[in-house]
Design an enzyme around this catalytic site. Structure first.
Site, PDB file in Angstrom:
ATOM      1  N   PRO A 207      11.922 -13.371   0.809  1.00  0.00           N
ATOM      2  CG  PRO A 207      12.631 -13.742   3.005  1.00  0.00           C
ATOM      3  CD  PRO A 207      13.146 -13.585   1.602  1.00  0.00           C
ATOM      4  NE  ARG A 208       4.280  -8.616   1.881  1.00  0.00           N
ATOM      5  CZ  ARG A 208       4.417  -7.669   2.807  1.00  0.00           C
ATOM      6  NH1 ARG A 208       5.529  -7.595   3.508  1.00  0.00           N
ATOM      7  NH2 ARG A 208       3.458  -6.795   3.033  1.00  0.00           N
TER       8      ARG A 208
ATOM      9  CD  GLU B  13      -1.617  -2.362   1.752  1.00  0.00           C
ATOM     10  OE1 GLU B  13      -0.403  -2.574   1.940  1.00  0.00           O
ATOM     11  OE2 GLU B  13      -2.502  -3.206   2.008  1.00  0.00           O
TER      12      GLU B  13
END
Length: 438
Positions: A270-271, A68
Protein backbone atom coordinates in the site's frame (compact mmCIF):
# COMPACT_ATOMS: atom_id res chain seq x y z
CA UNK A 1 -8.70 39.63 -11.79
CA UNK A 2 -6.42 42.69 -11.96
CA UNK A 3 -2.82 42.72 -10.73
CA UNK A 4 -3.91 44.84 -7.78
CA UNK A 5 -6.56 42.33 -6.77
CA UNK A 6 -4.01 39.52 -7.11
CA UNK A 7 -1.63 41.36 -4.78
CA UNK A 8 -4.49 41.84 -2.34
CA UNK A 9 -5.37 38.13 -2.49
CA UNK A 10 -1.78 37.14 -1.66
CA UNK A 11 -1.74 39.64 1.19
CA UNK A 12 -4.93 38.06 2.46
CA UNK A 13 -3.28 34.64 2.30
CA UNK A 14 -0.35 35.87 4.42
CA UNK A 15 -2.65 37.56 6.95
CA UNK A 16 -4.77 34.42 7.19
CA UNK A 17 -1.58 32.45 7.85
CA UNK A 18 -0.61 34.81 10.68
CA UNK A 19 -4.07 34.43 12.20
CA UNK A 20 -3.91 30.64 11.84
CA UNK A 21 -0.48 30.37 13.45
CA UNK A 22 -1.84 29.65 16.98
CA UNK A 23 -3.94 26.80 15.55
CA UNK A 24 -0.98 25.09 13.89
CA UNK A 25 0.17 23.28 17.01
CA UNK A 26 -3.11 21.44 17.70
CA UNK A 27 -3.39 20.69 13.98
CA UNK A 28 0.03 19.03 13.97
CA UNK A 29 -0.80 17.18 17.19
CA UNK A 30 -3.88 15.75 15.48
CA UNK A 31 -1.80 14.66 12.50
CA UNK A 32 0.71 13.06 14.84
CA UNK A 33 -2.08 10.95 16.34
CA UNK A 34 -2.88 9.80 12.80
CA UNK A 35 0.76 8.83 12.25
CA UNK A 36 1.26 11.60 9.69
CA UNK A 37 3.66 13.72 11.75
CA UNK A 38 6.72 12.98 13.90
CA UNK A 39 5.69 14.44 17.25
CA UNK A 40 9.30 14.40 18.50
CA UNK A 41 10.27 16.76 15.69
CA UNK A 42 7.18 18.95 15.65
CA UNK A 43 9.18 22.16 16.21
CA UNK A 44 10.86 21.72 12.83
CA UNK A 45 7.49 22.41 11.23
CA UNK A 46 7.61 25.84 12.90
CA UNK A 47 11.05 26.57 11.47
CA UNK A 48 13.07 25.67 14.57
CA UNK A 49 16.24 23.84 13.58
CA UNK A 50 17.19 20.56 15.27
CA UNK A 51 20.71 20.46 13.79
CA UNK A 52 23.52 23.01 13.41
CA UNK A 53 24.06 24.76 10.13
CA UNK A 54 27.35 23.58 8.61
CA UNK A 55 30.04 26.00 7.46
CA UNK A 56 30.08 26.90 3.80
CA UNK A 57 27.66 26.94 0.87
CA UNK A 58 24.31 25.25 1.44
CA UNK A 59 21.45 24.51 -0.93
CA UNK A 60 17.97 23.86 0.40
CA UNK A 61 16.34 21.01 -1.51
CA UNK A 62 12.68 20.28 -0.87
CA UNK A 63 10.97 17.05 -1.91
CA UNK A 64 7.42 16.72 -0.64
CA UNK A 65 7.05 12.95 -0.41
CA UNK A 66 8.60 9.59 -1.28
CA UNK A 67 8.34 9.91 -5.06
CA UNK A 68 9.89 13.37 -5.18
CA UNK A 69 12.64 12.31 -2.75
CA UNK A 70 13.61 9.34 -4.90
CA UNK A 71 13.67 11.58 -7.96
CA UNK A 72 16.09 14.15 -6.52
CA UNK A 73 18.56 11.72 -4.92
CA UNK A 74 20.80 11.67 -8.04
CA UNK A 75 20.83 15.49 -8.07
CA UNK A 76 21.62 15.64 -4.36
CA UNK A 77 24.51 13.23 -4.81
CA UNK A 78 25.90 15.45 -7.57
CA UNK A 79 25.66 18.53 -5.32
CA UNK A 80 27.49 16.67 -2.54
CA UNK A 81 30.19 15.63 -5.00
CA UNK A 82 30.68 19.33 -5.73
CA UNK A 83 31.24 19.95 -1.98
CA UNK A 84 27.97 21.81 -1.46
CA UNK A 85 26.06 21.08 1.75
CA UNK A 86 22.47 19.93 1.22
CA UNK A 87 19.59 20.70 3.55
CA UNK A 88 16.82 18.32 2.49
CA UNK A 89 13.29 18.94 3.69
CA UNK A 90 10.37 16.58 3.23
CA UNK A 91 6.76 16.71 4.31
CA UNK A 92 5.92 13.15 5.33
CA UNK A 93 7.08 10.58 7.88
CA UNK A 94 7.58 8.01 5.13
CA UNK A 95 9.84 10.29 3.10
CA UNK A 96 11.88 11.10 6.23
CA UNK A 97 12.48 7.38 6.73
CA UNK A 98 13.50 7.06 3.10
CA UNK A 99 16.05 9.88 3.50
CA UNK A 100 17.55 8.08 6.49
CA UNK A 101 17.82 4.78 4.65
CA UNK A 102 19.09 6.14 1.30
CA UNK A 103 21.21 9.15 2.29
CA UNK A 104 21.98 8.66 5.98
CA UNK A 105 24.27 11.37 7.30
CA UNK A 106 25.19 12.75 3.89
CA UNK A 107 22.49 15.44 4.10
CA UNK A 108 20.82 17.45 6.81
CA UNK A 109 17.18 16.42 7.02
CA UNK A 110 14.46 18.63 8.44
CA UNK A 111 10.70 18.56 8.10
CA UNK A 112 9.57 21.36 5.86
CA UNK A 113 8.23 24.37 7.79
CA UNK A 114 4.60 25.27 7.46
CA UNK A 115 3.90 27.95 4.87
CA UNK A 116 3.33 30.55 7.59
CA UNK A 117 5.29 33.79 7.80
CA UNK A 118 6.82 33.27 11.26
CA UNK A 119 7.86 29.69 10.49
CA UNK A 120 9.38 30.45 7.10
CA UNK A 121 11.24 33.57 8.31
CA UNK A 122 12.70 31.64 11.24
CA UNK A 123 13.75 28.78 8.97
CA UNK A 124 15.42 30.96 6.33
CA UNK A 125 17.14 33.19 8.92
CA UNK A 126 18.75 30.15 10.55
CA UNK A 127 19.77 28.11 7.51
CA UNK A 128 20.66 31.00 5.18
CA UNK A 129 20.42 28.90 2.00
CA UNK A 130 22.37 30.05 -1.03
CA UNK A 131 19.65 28.64 -3.29
CA UNK A 132 16.36 26.77 -2.92
CA UNK A 133 15.63 23.81 -5.19
CA UNK A 134 12.15 22.30 -5.15
CA UNK A 135 11.13 19.06 -6.84
CA UNK A 136 8.01 18.75 -8.95
CA UNK A 137 4.72 20.50 -8.25
CA UNK A 138 4.17 22.26 -4.92
CA UNK A 139 3.70 26.03 -4.82
CA UNK A 140 3.76 27.74 -1.40
CA UNK A 141 3.07 31.51 -1.65
CA UNK A 142 4.65 32.62 1.63
CA UNK A 143 7.80 30.60 1.06
CA UNK A 144 8.15 31.96 -2.47
CA UNK A 145 7.70 35.53 -1.24
CA UNK A 146 10.13 35.27 1.67
CA UNK A 147 12.86 33.72 -0.48
CA UNK A 148 12.34 36.34 -3.18
CA UNK A 149 12.53 39.13 -0.60
CA UNK A 150 16.01 37.87 0.35
CA UNK A 151 17.06 37.43 -3.31
CA UNK A 152 17.62 33.71 -2.82
CA UNK A 153 17.36 31.92 -6.20
CA UNK A 154 14.37 29.58 -6.42
CA UNK A 155 14.67 26.70 -8.86
CA UNK A 156 12.04 24.12 -9.73
CA UNK A 157 13.48 20.78 -10.96
CA UNK A 158 11.73 17.71 -12.37
CA UNK A 159 8.83 20.11 -12.58
CA UNK A 160 5.41 18.87 -13.53
CA UNK A 161 2.00 20.48 -13.78
CA UNK A 162 -1.04 18.22 -13.59
CA UNK A 163 -4.18 18.90 -15.62
CA UNK A 164 -6.09 19.83 -12.49
CA UNK A 165 -3.39 22.17 -11.17
CA UNK A 166 -3.02 23.88 -14.53
CA UNK A 167 -6.76 24.48 -14.81
CA UNK A 168 -6.86 25.85 -11.27
CA UNK A 169 -3.93 28.24 -11.84
CA UNK A 170 -5.38 29.40 -15.18
CA UNK A 171 -8.54 30.47 -13.39
CA UNK A 172 -6.35 32.67 -11.15
CA UNK A 173 -3.87 33.76 -13.78
CA UNK A 174 -2.78 37.06 -12.20
CA UNK A 175 -1.97 35.32 -8.92
CA UNK A 176 -0.11 32.62 -10.84
CA UNK A 177 1.96 35.20 -12.71
CA UNK A 178 2.95 36.90 -9.46
CA UNK A 179 4.04 33.62 -7.90
CA UNK A 180 5.57 31.76 -10.84
CA UNK A 181 7.41 34.92 -11.83
CA UNK A 182 9.43 34.64 -8.61
CA UNK A 183 11.05 31.42 -9.83
CA UNK A 184 14.60 31.90 -11.10
CA UNK A 185 14.53 28.76 -13.25
CA UNK A 186 12.18 25.89 -14.05
CA UNK A 187 13.58 22.57 -15.30
CA UNK A 188 10.49 20.71 -16.53
CA UNK A 189 9.97 16.98 -17.06
CA UNK A 190 8.27 17.30 -20.45
CA UNK A 191 7.43 19.75 -23.22
CA UNK A 192 3.82 19.87 -22.00
CA UNK A 193 4.90 20.73 -18.45
CA UNK A 194 7.32 23.35 -19.75
CA UNK A 195 4.64 25.06 -21.82
CA UNK A 196 2.29 25.15 -18.85
CA UNK A 197 4.88 26.78 -16.60
CA UNK A 198 5.68 29.35 -19.29
CA UNK A 199 1.99 30.08 -19.78
CA UNK A 200 1.68 30.81 -16.05
CA UNK A 201 4.55 33.29 -15.99
CA UNK A 202 7.67 31.24 -15.23
CA UNK A 203 10.86 32.14 -17.10
CA UNK A 204 13.32 30.74 -18.08
CA UNK A 205 12.02 27.19 -18.55
CA UNK A 206 14.04 24.27 -19.95
CA UNK A 207 13.10 20.62 -20.51
CA UNK A 208 15.18 17.83 -18.96
CA UNK A 209 13.10 14.65 -18.94
CA UNK A 210 12.36 12.72 -15.74
CA UNK A 211 15.15 12.65 -13.14
CA UNK A 212 13.85 9.30 -11.94
CA UNK A 213 15.30 7.74 -15.09
CA UNK A 214 18.82 8.57 -13.89
CA UNK A 215 18.36 7.16 -10.42
CA UNK A 216 19.59 3.75 -9.32
CA UNK A 217 17.00 1.05 -8.67
CA UNK A 218 15.84 1.08 -5.05
CA UNK A 219 18.16 -1.10 -2.96
CA UNK A 220 17.30 -4.01 -0.70
CA UNK A 221 18.87 -6.24 1.93
CA UNK A 222 20.21 -9.22 -0.03
CA UNK A 223 19.92 -11.56 2.94
CA UNK A 224 16.25 -10.67 3.43
CA UNK A 225 15.61 -11.04 -0.30
CA UNK A 226 17.13 -14.54 -0.40
CA UNK A 227 15.19 -15.58 2.69
CA UNK A 228 11.86 -14.61 1.13
CA UNK A 229 12.79 -16.15 -2.22
CA UNK A 230 13.49 -19.38 -0.42
CA UNK A 231 10.15 -19.24 1.38
CA UNK A 232 8.25 -18.51 -1.85
CA UNK A 233 10.02 -21.24 -3.77
CA UNK A 234 8.65 -21.98 -7.23
CA UNK A 235 5.27 -20.28 -6.69
CA UNK A 236 4.39 -17.62 -9.27
CA UNK A 237 4.01 -14.11 -7.86
CA UNK A 238 2.59 -10.76 -8.85
CA UNK A 239 2.66 -7.43 -7.04
CA UNK A 240 0.21 -4.59 -6.55
CA UNK A 241 2.29 -1.61 -5.42
CA UNK A 242 1.55 1.96 -4.33
CA UNK A 243 -2.10 1.00 -3.92
CA UNK A 244 -4.85 3.25 -2.61
CA UNK A 245 -8.13 2.36 -0.94
CA UNK A 246 -10.21 0.15 -3.21
CA UNK A 247 -7.23 -1.21 -5.10
CA UNK A 248 -6.39 -3.58 -2.25
CA UNK A 249 -9.84 -5.10 -2.73
CA UNK A 250 -8.92 -5.49 -6.39
CA UNK A 251 -5.75 -7.36 -5.43
CA UNK A 252 -7.83 -9.65 -3.23
CA UNK A 253 -10.20 -10.28 -6.15
CA UNK A 254 -7.29 -11.24 -8.41
CA UNK A 255 -5.82 -13.56 -5.79
CA UNK A 256 -9.09 -15.39 -5.28
CA UNK A 257 -9.87 -15.56 -9.00
CA UNK A 258 -6.50 -16.98 -10.06
CA UNK A 259 -5.57 -19.15 -7.08
CA UNK A 260 -7.29 -22.34 -8.33
CA UNK A 261 -5.22 -22.20 -11.51
CA UNK A 262 -1.86 -20.76 -10.43
CA UNK A 263 -1.57 -21.12 -6.61
CA UNK A 264 0.18 -17.73 -6.81
CA UNK A 265 1.33 -15.33 -4.10
CA UNK A 266 0.11 -11.73 -4.17
CA UNK A 267 2.58 -9.11 -2.95
CA UNK A 268 0.56 -6.11 -1.81
CA UNK A 269 2.35 -2.83 -1.04
CA UNK A 270 0.00 0.00 0.00
CA UNK A 271 1.05 3.59 -0.66
CA UNK A 272 0.42 4.35 3.02
CA UNK A 273 1.80 1.51 5.21
CA UNK A 274 -0.05 2.80 8.28
CA UNK A 275 -3.21 1.33 6.73
CA UNK A 276 -1.76 -2.16 7.25
CA UNK A 277 -4.13 -3.22 10.04
CA UNK A 278 -7.24 -2.24 8.07
CA UNK A 279 -5.97 -3.92 4.91
CA UNK A 280 -5.12 -7.13 6.75
CA UNK A 281 -8.60 -7.21 8.32
CA UNK A 282 -10.20 -6.78 4.88
CA UNK A 283 -8.10 -9.57 3.38
CA UNK A 284 -8.88 -11.93 6.23
CA UNK A 285 -12.60 -11.21 5.89
CA UNK A 286 -12.26 -12.49 2.33
CA UNK A 287 -10.72 -15.71 3.58
CA UNK A 288 -7.13 -14.91 2.58
CA UNK A 289 -4.06 -15.84 4.63
CA UNK A 290 -1.80 -12.83 5.20
CA UNK A 291 1.89 -12.56 6.06
CA UNK A 292 3.06 -9.07 7.06
CA UNK A 293 6.53 -7.74 6.49
CA UNK A 294 6.22 -5.42 9.49
CA UNK A 295 5.83 -8.50 11.74
CA UNK A 296 8.58 -10.37 9.89
CA UNK A 297 6.04 -13.14 9.20
CA UNK A 298 7.17 -16.21 7.32
CA UNK A 299 5.68 -16.83 3.88
CA UNK A 300 4.31 -20.36 3.89
CA UNK A 301 2.68 -22.41 1.10
CA UNK A 302 -0.68 -21.39 2.62
CA UNK A 303 0.06 -17.65 2.45
CA UNK A 304 -2.14 -15.82 -0.05
CA UNK A 305 -0.91 -12.26 0.42
CA UNK A 306 2.47 -10.90 1.48
CA UNK A 307 1.57 -7.46 2.85
CA UNK A 308 4.47 -5.04 2.37
CA UNK A 309 3.55 -2.60 5.11
CA UNK A 310 7.02 -1.10 5.60
CA UNK A 311 8.80 2.01 4.40
CA UNK A 312 11.75 2.11 2.02
CA UNK A 313 11.62 -1.53 0.92
CA UNK A 314 10.13 -1.24 -2.56
CA UNK A 315 13.38 -2.68 -3.89
CA UNK A 316 12.69 -5.87 -1.93
CA UNK A 317 9.08 -6.28 -3.02
CA UNK A 318 9.70 -5.67 -6.72
CA UNK A 319 12.62 -8.10 -6.78
CA UNK A 320 10.26 -10.86 -5.65
CA UNK A 321 8.15 -10.72 -8.81
CA UNK A 322 8.10 -10.07 -12.57
CA UNK A 323 4.56 -8.62 -12.75
CA UNK A 324 3.71 -5.28 -11.18
CA UNK A 325 0.40 -3.44 -11.07
CA UNK A 326 1.09 0.21 -10.17
CA UNK A 327 -1.73 1.74 -8.16
CA UNK A 328 -3.47 5.05 -7.67
CA UNK A 329 -4.73 4.39 -11.17
CA UNK A 330 -8.00 2.44 -10.83
CA UNK A 331 -9.93 3.63 -7.78
CA UNK A 332 -7.87 6.80 -7.35
CA UNK A 333 -6.50 9.36 -9.80
CA UNK A 334 -3.08 10.68 -10.73
CA UNK A 335 -1.13 7.44 -10.92
CA UNK A 336 2.24 6.55 -9.43
CA UNK A 337 5.60 6.37 -11.15
CA UNK A 338 6.08 3.07 -13.03
CA UNK A 339 9.80 3.53 -13.55
CA UNK A 340 10.95 1.60 -10.46
CA UNK A 341 8.90 -1.42 -11.54
CA UNK A 342 10.37 -1.30 -15.05
CA UNK A 343 13.90 -0.80 -13.70
CA UNK A 344 13.64 -3.90 -11.52
CA UNK A 345 12.47 -6.24 -14.24
CA UNK A 346 8.69 -6.19 -14.03
CA UNK A 347 6.05 -6.19 -16.73
CA UNK A 348 4.00 -3.14 -15.79
CA UNK A 349 0.20 -2.98 -15.52
CA UNK A 350 -1.78 0.12 -14.63
CA UNK A 351 -5.25 1.55 -14.55
CA UNK A 352 -6.12 4.46 -16.87
CA UNK A 353 -5.95 7.30 -14.33
CA UNK A 354 -2.28 8.25 -14.67
CA UNK A 355 -2.55 11.97 -15.34
CA UNK A 356 0.52 12.85 -13.26
CA UNK A 357 2.74 10.42 -15.18
CA UNK A 358 1.13 10.56 -18.62
CA UNK A 359 4.32 11.03 -20.65
CA UNK A 360 6.20 8.32 -18.73
CA UNK A 361 3.44 5.78 -19.31
CA UNK A 362 3.06 6.76 -22.95
CA UNK A 363 6.74 6.12 -23.56
CA UNK A 364 6.85 2.77 -21.75
CA UNK A 365 3.62 1.63 -23.45
CA UNK A 366 4.92 2.63 -26.89
CA UNK A 367 8.00 0.56 -26.21
CA UNK A 368 5.83 -2.39 -25.14
CA UNK A 369 6.82 -2.48 -21.46
CA UNK A 370 3.42 -1.61 -19.96
CA UNK A 371 -0.28 -2.26 -20.51
CA UNK A 372 -3.35 -0.35 -19.38
CA UNK A 373 -6.27 -2.20 -17.81
CA UNK A 374 -9.80 -0.86 -17.32
CA UNK A 375 -11.07 -2.71 -14.25
CA UNK A 376 -10.40 -5.51 -11.78
CA UNK A 377 -11.62 -8.25 -14.13
CA UNK A 378 -9.24 -7.06 -16.83
CA UNK A 379 -6.44 -6.92 -14.24
CA UNK A 380 -7.05 -10.56 -13.33
CA UNK A 381 -6.97 -11.55 -17.00
CA UNK A 382 -3.74 -9.63 -17.59
CA UNK A 383 -2.02 -11.20 -14.57
CA UNK A 384 -3.20 -14.65 -15.69
CA UNK A 385 -1.90 -14.05 -19.22
CA UNK A 386 1.53 -12.91 -18.03
CA UNK A 387 1.85 -15.79 -15.57
CA UNK A 388 0.92 -18.27 -18.29
CA UNK A 389 3.11 -16.85 -21.07
CA UNK A 390 6.78 -16.55 -20.18
CA UNK A 391 7.76 -15.32 -23.65
CA UNK A 392 5.23 -12.46 -23.53
CA UNK A 393 6.25 -11.62 -19.98
CA UNK A 394 9.96 -11.55 -20.80
CA UNK A 395 9.31 -9.39 -23.85
CA UNK A 396 7.46 -6.81 -21.74
CA UNK A 397 10.27 -6.82 -19.18
CA UNK A 398 12.93 -6.29 -21.84
CA UNK A 399 10.90 -3.53 -23.48
CA UNK A 400 10.51 -1.82 -20.12
CA UNK A 401 14.27 -1.86 -19.62
CA UNK A 402 14.77 -0.33 -23.06
CA UNK A 403 12.23 2.40 -22.29
CA UNK A 404 14.06 3.33 -19.09
CA UNK A 405 17.36 3.53 -20.97
CA UNK A 406 15.71 5.88 -23.47
CA UNK A 407 14.68 8.19 -20.63
CA UNK A 408 18.13 8.61 -19.13
CA UNK A 409 19.92 11.94 -19.44
CA UNK A 410 17.71 14.22 -17.34
CA UNK A 411 20.36 14.59 -14.64
CA UNK A 412 23.04 15.95 -16.97
CA UNK A 413 20.54 18.41 -18.50
CA UNK A 414 19.44 19.54 -15.05
CA UNK A 415 23.00 20.01 -13.81
CA UNK A 416 23.89 22.02 -16.91
CA UNK A 417 20.90 24.30 -16.30
CA UNK A 418 21.91 24.71 -12.63
CA UNK A 419 25.58 25.47 -13.29
CA UNK A 420 25.23 29.29 -13.07
CA UNK A 421 23.93 28.79 -9.54
CA UNK A 422 26.08 25.91 -8.26
CA UNK A 423 29.49 26.55 -9.85
CA UNK A 424 30.17 29.69 -7.74
CA UNK A 425 29.19 27.74 -4.60
CA UNK A 426 31.64 24.96 -5.44
CA UNK A 427 34.43 27.50 -5.92
CA UNK A 428 33.58 29.11 -2.57
CA UNK A 429 33.51 25.73 -0.82
CA UNK A 430 36.95 24.81 -2.14
CA UNK A 431 38.55 28.15 -1.33
CA UNK A 432 37.36 28.57 2.25
CA UNK A 433 39.11 26.59 5.04
CA UNK A 434 37.08 23.75 6.53
CA UNK A 435 37.96 24.80 10.08
CA UNK A 436 36.38 28.23 9.81
CA UNK A 437 33.26 28.78 11.87
CA UNK A 438 29.92 29.23 10.13
Amino acid sequence: MSSGMAQLALLGYRVAGICAYPLASPYLAYRALKGKEDKKRKLERFGYASQPRPHGPLIWVHAASVGETNAVIPLIQELLRREIHVLLTTGTVTSASLVESRLGGQVIHQYVPLDLKFSIKRFIAYWRPDAAVTAESEIWPTTLSELARRNIPQIRVNARMSDRSFDRWKSHRKIAELLFGKLSLVVARSDVDAERFRDLGAWPVVVSGNLKGDSDPPPCDEAVLERYRSQIGARPTWAAVCTFEGEEEGAAFVQRALKPRHQQLTILVPRHPERGDAIEAMLQEKGLVVARRSRNDEITPETDVFLGDTIGEMGLYLRLTEISFVGRSLTAEGGQNPMESAMLGCAVLSGPNVQNFRETYQHIIRRGGARMIRDMEMLAKAVHYLMSNEIARRKMIDCGHEAIQDMRGALSTTIKALEPYINPLTVTARLRPVSASG
